[in-house]
Write a protein that holds these residues in place. Structure first.
Motif, PDB file in Angstrom:
ATOM      1  N   ASN A  26       0.890  -1.101   0.056  1.00  0.00           N
ATOM      2  CA  ASN A  26      -0.075   0.007  -0.089  1.00  0.00           C
ATOM      3  C   ASN A  26       0.927   1.399  -0.142  1.00  0.00           C
ATOM      4  O   ASN A  26       1.893   1.247   0.706  1.00  0.00           O
ATOM      5  CB  ASN A  26      -0.894   0.029   1.228  1.00  0.00           C
ATOM      6  CG  ASN A  26      -1.570  -1.313   1.594  1.00  0.00           C
ATOM      7  OD1 ASN A  26      -2.448  -1.662   0.823  1.00  0.00           O
ATOM      8  ND2 ASN A  26      -1.533  -2.258   2.526  1.00  0.00           N
ATOM      9  N   ASN A 173      -9.876  -1.997   3.165  1.00  0.00           N
ATOM     10  CA  ASN A 173      -9.469  -2.072   1.839  1.00  0.00           C
ATOM     11  C   ASN A 173     -10.771  -2.218   0.857  1.00  0.00           C
ATOM     12  O   ASN A 173     -11.771  -2.932   1.108  1.00  0.00           O
ATOM     13  CB  ASN A 173      -8.809  -3.308   1.583  1.00  0.00           C
ATOM     14  CG  ASN A 173      -7.339  -3.232   2.275  1.00  0.00           C
ATOM     15  OD1 ASN A 173      -6.598  -2.359   2.311  1.00  0.00           O
ATOM     16  ND2 ASN A 173      -6.963  -4.214   3.305  1.00  0.00           N
ATOM     17  N   HIS A 183      -6.856   1.669   0.129  1.00  0.00           N
ATOM     18  CA  HIS A 183      -6.496   1.336   1.296  1.00  0.00           C
ATOM     19  C   HIS A 183      -6.499   2.484   2.372  1.00  0.00           C
ATOM     20  O   HIS A 183      -6.136   3.582   1.977  1.00  0.00           O
ATOM     21  CB  HIS A 183      -5.050   0.693   1.318  1.00  0.00           C
ATOM     22  CG  HIS A 183      -4.689   0.357   2.832  1.00  0.00           C
ATOM     23  ND1 HIS A 183      -4.826  -0.683   3.323  1.00  0.00           N
ATOM     24  CD2 HIS A 183      -3.663   1.241   3.546  1.00  0.00           C
ATOM     25  CE1 HIS A 183      -4.364  -0.715   4.709  1.00  0.00           C
ATOM     26  NE2 HIS A 183      -3.573   0.367   4.644  1.00  0.00           N
ATOM     27  N   LYS A 221      -3.532   0.411  -3.393  1.00  0.00           N
ATOM     28  CA  LYS A 221      -3.245  -1.068  -2.864  1.00  0.00           C
ATOM     29  C   LYS A 221      -2.789  -1.840  -4.108  1.00  0.00           C
ATOM     30  O   LYS A 221      -3.523  -1.794  -4.971  1.00  0.00           O
ATOM     31  CB  LYS A 221      -4.105  -1.716  -2.084  1.00  0.00           C
ATOM     32  CG  LYS A 221      -3.939  -3.065  -1.662  1.00  0.00           C
ATOM     33  CD  LYS A 221      -4.927  -3.926  -0.892  1.00  0.00           C
ATOM     34  CE  LYS A 221      -4.450  -5.001   0.120  1.00  0.00           C
ATOM     35  NZ  LYS A 221      -3.804  -4.672   1.208  1.00  0.00           N
TER      36      LYS A 221
END
Length: 224
Positions: A26, A173, A183, A221
């Motif tokens: 992330n 998420n 994220h 992410k």
């Protein structure tokens, strides 16, 4: 508190079924916002210290242990904080410290957490909670001109000890596709340090600094 956190980590690992491990990263903006409660100077009870917030590039690494358990390592580029004074130093007249820069400092707070992710493995939106341990190291401490003026010397050094404490976390998420997603997380970290100011090689001021920041991150992410 540390024993409680360790118990949570052990329980999560023992109770959840195994799944194929997966790595992800992330990347985004991460903000450290220390507590606004002033930490008193031990030698001067009418004066204290507070630190401002800072935003840096955050990079966190996730290791999916199973469908529900994920281990996350939080990293970032170094945070920089300005430490300001609160209150006053008694005198005739009193020396006001409110808003006066005392020092600048940088730190890195690597944190390892175990997360429990809700809903199913194929759901796009998955909130999570986490608990873990934080280690914070301070460096590049620099005394300000104002502090040197108060102490009456240019030979002033500021030192902050490393800190070890617990961290609690909530976040989510959201999958955009098989590889990319969003994220977000908010963590409360237990960061306490002993600050010591030396003037002309002698200990002049000390403080038990309780930073205890809120750490927030939002980014993208990527799953490998």
């Amino acid at each position: 508190m540390k024993k409680f956190t360790a118990a949570i980590l052990s329980t999560l690992m023992l109770t959840a079924p195994l799944a194929q491990a997966q790595l992800s990263v992330n990347v985004g903006a991460i903000n450290v916002n220390p507590s606004d409660t002033a930490s008193a100077l031990n030698e001067i009870k009418t004066a204290g210290l507070v630190a401002d917030s800072d935003t840096q590039l955050g990079i966190t690494f996730d290791y999916q242990y199973n469908d529900n358990i994920v281990f996350e390592l939080i990293a970032a580029t170094p945070f920089s904080h300005t430490v300001e004074g609160e209150g006053y130093i008694p005198g005739s007249p009193n020396t006001q410290l409110g808003g006066v820069e005392i020092a600048s400092v940088k730190h890195l707070p690597p944190t390892l957490l175990a997360q429990y992710h809700f809903f199913g493995a194929n759901d796009k939106f998955r909130p999570f909670i986490g608990a873990g341990l934080n280690y914070t190291v301070f460096f590049d401490e620099e005394a300000s001109a104002a502090l040197k003026g108060v102490l009456g010397t240019d030979d002033v050094k500021v030192e902050l000890d490393s800190s070890f404490g617990v961290a609690l976390q909530v976040g989510f998420n959201y999958d955009l596709n098989d590889k990319w997603g969003l994220h977000a997380m908010v963590s409360k970290m237990d960061i306490n340090t002993d600050a010591t100011v030396y003037a002309d090689g002698k200990q002049a001021l000390t403080s038990d600094v309780e930073l205890d920041p809120i750490v927030a991150m939002f980014g993208v992410k990527y799953k490998f």
